[in-house]
Design an enzyme around this catalytic site. Structure first.
Site, PDB file in Angstrom:
ATOM      1  N   ASN A   1       0.881  -1.173   0.000  1.00 45.59           N
ATOM      2  CA  ASN A   1       0.000   0.000   0.000  1.00 45.59           C
ATOM      3  C   ASN A   1       0.921   1.227   0.000  1.00 45.59           C
ATOM      4  O   ASN A   1       1.456   1.614   1.032  1.00 45.59           O
ATOM      5  CB  ASN A   1      -0.883  -0.040   1.257  1.00 45.59           C
TER       6      ASN A   1
ATOM      7  N   ARG B   1      -2.504  -2.016  -3.582  1.00 45.02           N
ATOM      8  CA  ARG B   1      -3.745  -1.288  -3.366  1.00 45.02           C
ATOM      9  C   ARG B   1      -3.772  -0.047  -4.260  1.00 45.02           C
ATOM     10  O   ARG B   1      -2.819   0.744  -4.261  1.00 45.02           O
ATOM     11  CB  ARG B   1      -3.843  -0.856  -1.907  1.00 45.02           C
TER      12      ARG B   1
ATOM     13  N   HIS C   1     -13.314   2.673  -0.247  1.00 45.77           N
ATOM     14  CA  HIS C   1     -13.299   1.614   0.771  1.00 45.77           C
ATOM     15  C   HIS C   1     -13.933   0.314   0.247  1.00 45.77           C
ATOM     16  O   HIS C   1     -14.393  -0.516   1.031  1.00 45.77           O
ATOM     17  CB  HIS C   1     -14.097   2.017   2.037  1.00 45.77           C
TER      18      HIS C   1
ATOM     19  N   ARG D   1     -13.320  15.600   7.038  1.00 43.06           N
ATOM     20  CA  ARG D   1     -14.031  15.858   5.773  1.00 43.06           C
ATOM     21  C   ARG D   1     -15.501  16.159   6.047  1.00 43.06           C
ATOM     22  O   ARG D   1     -16.105  15.544   6.916  1.00 43.06           O
ATOM     23  CB  ARG D   1     -13.925  14.641   4.856  1.00 43.06           C
TER      24      ARG D   1
ATOM     25  N   GLU E   1      -8.258  -5.301   4.999  1.00 44.93           N
ATOM     26  CA  GLU E   1      -8.101  -4.954   3.587  1.00 44.93           C
ATOM     27  C   GLU E   1      -6.902  -5.661   2.968  1.00 44.93           C
ATOM     28  O   GLU E   1      -6.940  -6.043   1.802  1.00 44.93           O
ATOM     29  CB  GLU E   1      -7.982  -3.429   3.436  1.00 44.93           C
TER      30      GLU E   1
END
Ligand code: AMP
Length: 397
Positions: free
Chosen positions: A7, A89, A179, A240, A383
């Site tokens: 990643n 990823r 996601h 956010r 993940e």
């Protein structure tokens, strides 16, 4: 069979070496401050080490990772050839890469052209890919796994924005979601936990972390998801803003004389629970603040819970009913108070949380009462394992 999961960020590179026969992490770590002074953290054989070392480029970082994976003391393999494939990823594959893909030079160049779909995240993934090819040679399969892939099944009614259609055609502006690897993984694990096939279930998956998104998973496929063209949409998050009236952005820009980039900064980095509380983006700090009587911390937490509840209700309606609600990621897995605040108003749907089970941590389990007609589950996301599984599926084809 062993798969290395990468990643890559702009100045970091996280990795895990996973033994697929046991679904076991053999070693993991992080190269940080690539291009600056450089540091590697490596965990294997029950021990952890940290070393400050020059990492001028991502290729140097990969070399360092391979050195530690094969090291006499810190290693878990004797030779790099034991790594069957590398899974990378990637945040956004646009409408070009709609599933995990075995990469070659041409495909990497195509991916390189998708920078604007995830300006902060896609370029480092390309750099990481090229670095692995350079260091490991062309014979080791390099597979890309996309956060957007799980959402590719979403119908046009969910994906298309009500703006002039030409912007979709010209620029690919539509809902892509994010996601996806996590939503797909926890939905699959939820089906296993409930002893059902994914096709039989309507699930709302709530990935609640620093970034949060909610997905309606109908029959194992994404029907709708809260994040949009970018990960700024949906529920409010750590920093956010999530869904707001788009006119607010123009209004603030005019009033404060902000450029588009500055306004983007406000919405991405200074909003969400941080913006409302003025205290922190971390829910632990907000819980502590609210406990101590800080009303804006309380407001931020109440707003977050309210918004997540609202999405779950909307997706239950969109799917024509809901069989299970899944909580995952930092907040979803570790914050029982937030789970209660979100789930309690959903009693009208038949979702009842069991407060004793709700206090448990660290394992996949149902936390609803026996008579709850909607199962409420906590499923730790993984993940990296999901990326490794998809990588294995691609190289086994
Ligand atoms: P993530 O982005 O998935 O790492 O999630 C980050 C959020 O999860 C933060 O707001 C934390 O408050 C929360 N979180 C992470 N770990 C814990 C924990 N062990 N206990 C309580 N909250 C946690």
């Amino acid at each position: 069979m062993k798969i290395l999961v990468i990643n890559a960020g702009s100045s970091s590179l996280k990795y895990q070496l996973i033994d697929m026969d046991q679904s076991e992490v053999l070693a993991k770590g992080n190269c940080e401050r690539i291009g600056l002074d450089g540091k590697i953290t490596h965990q294997a054989n029950g021990e952890k080490m940290e070393l400050e070392t020059a990492l001028p480029t991502h290729a140097d970082a990969i070399k360092m990772v391979l050195k530690y994976l094969t090291d006499e003391k810190w290693g878990v393999i004797t030779d790099v050839s034991e790594i069957s494939a590398v899974g990378h990823r990637v945040v956004n594959g646009a409408e070009i890469f709609v599933e995990a893909t075995l990469m070659d030079e041409e495909k990497i160049n195509t991916l390189d052209g998708l920078t604007e779909f995830a300006p902060l995240h896609n370029p480092p993934a390309v750099v990481g890919l090229r670095a692995c090819m350079e260091v490991m040679g062309k014979d080791v399969p390099q597979v890309t796994v996309y956060d957007t892939a799980f959402h590719q099944d979403m119908p046009a009614t969910s994906a298309v924005y009500p703006i002039p259609y030409e912007y979709y055609e010209k620029y690919g502006i539509r809902r892509y979601g994010a996601h996806g690897t996590s939503h797909g993984y926890v939905a699959g694990e939820c089906a296993k936990l409930l002893g059902k096939k994914p096709e039989e279930l309507n699930i709302v998956t709530c990935h609640l972390g620093n970034g949060s998104s909610i997905t309606a998973v109908k029959g194992g496929k994404c029907l709708d998801t809260s994040m949009g063209f970018t990960p700024l949409a949906g529920v409010m998050m750590g920093t956010r803003c999530g869904d707001i009236d788009p006119a607010v952005a123009m209004y603030i820009m005019n009033k404060e004389g902000l450029t588009p980039d500055q306004m983007s900064d406000v919405m991405n980095k200074k909003s969400g629970v941080f913006g409302v509380s003025g205290v922190s983006s971390d829910f632990r700090d907000l819980d502590a603040g609210a406990e101590a009587g800080n009303e804006r911390c309380r407001l931020a937490l109440d707003m977050f819970a309210y918004q997540v509840t609202k999405y779950i209700g909307a997706y239950a309606a969109a799917m024509g009913g809901v069989d299970a609600i899944v909580f995952t990621a930092g907040i979803g897995e570790n914050n029982p108070m937030m789970r209660t605040a979100i789930a309690e108003p959903l009693a009208f749907l038949g979702a009842k949380i069991d407060e004793e089970k709700n206090q448990m941590r660290g394992k996949a389990m149902a936390i609803s009462t026996e008579d709850s007609t909607v199962k409420i589950c906590v499923i730790p996301t993984n993940e990296e394992l999901a990326i490794a599984q998809q990588t294995l599926a691609v190289i086994s084809r």
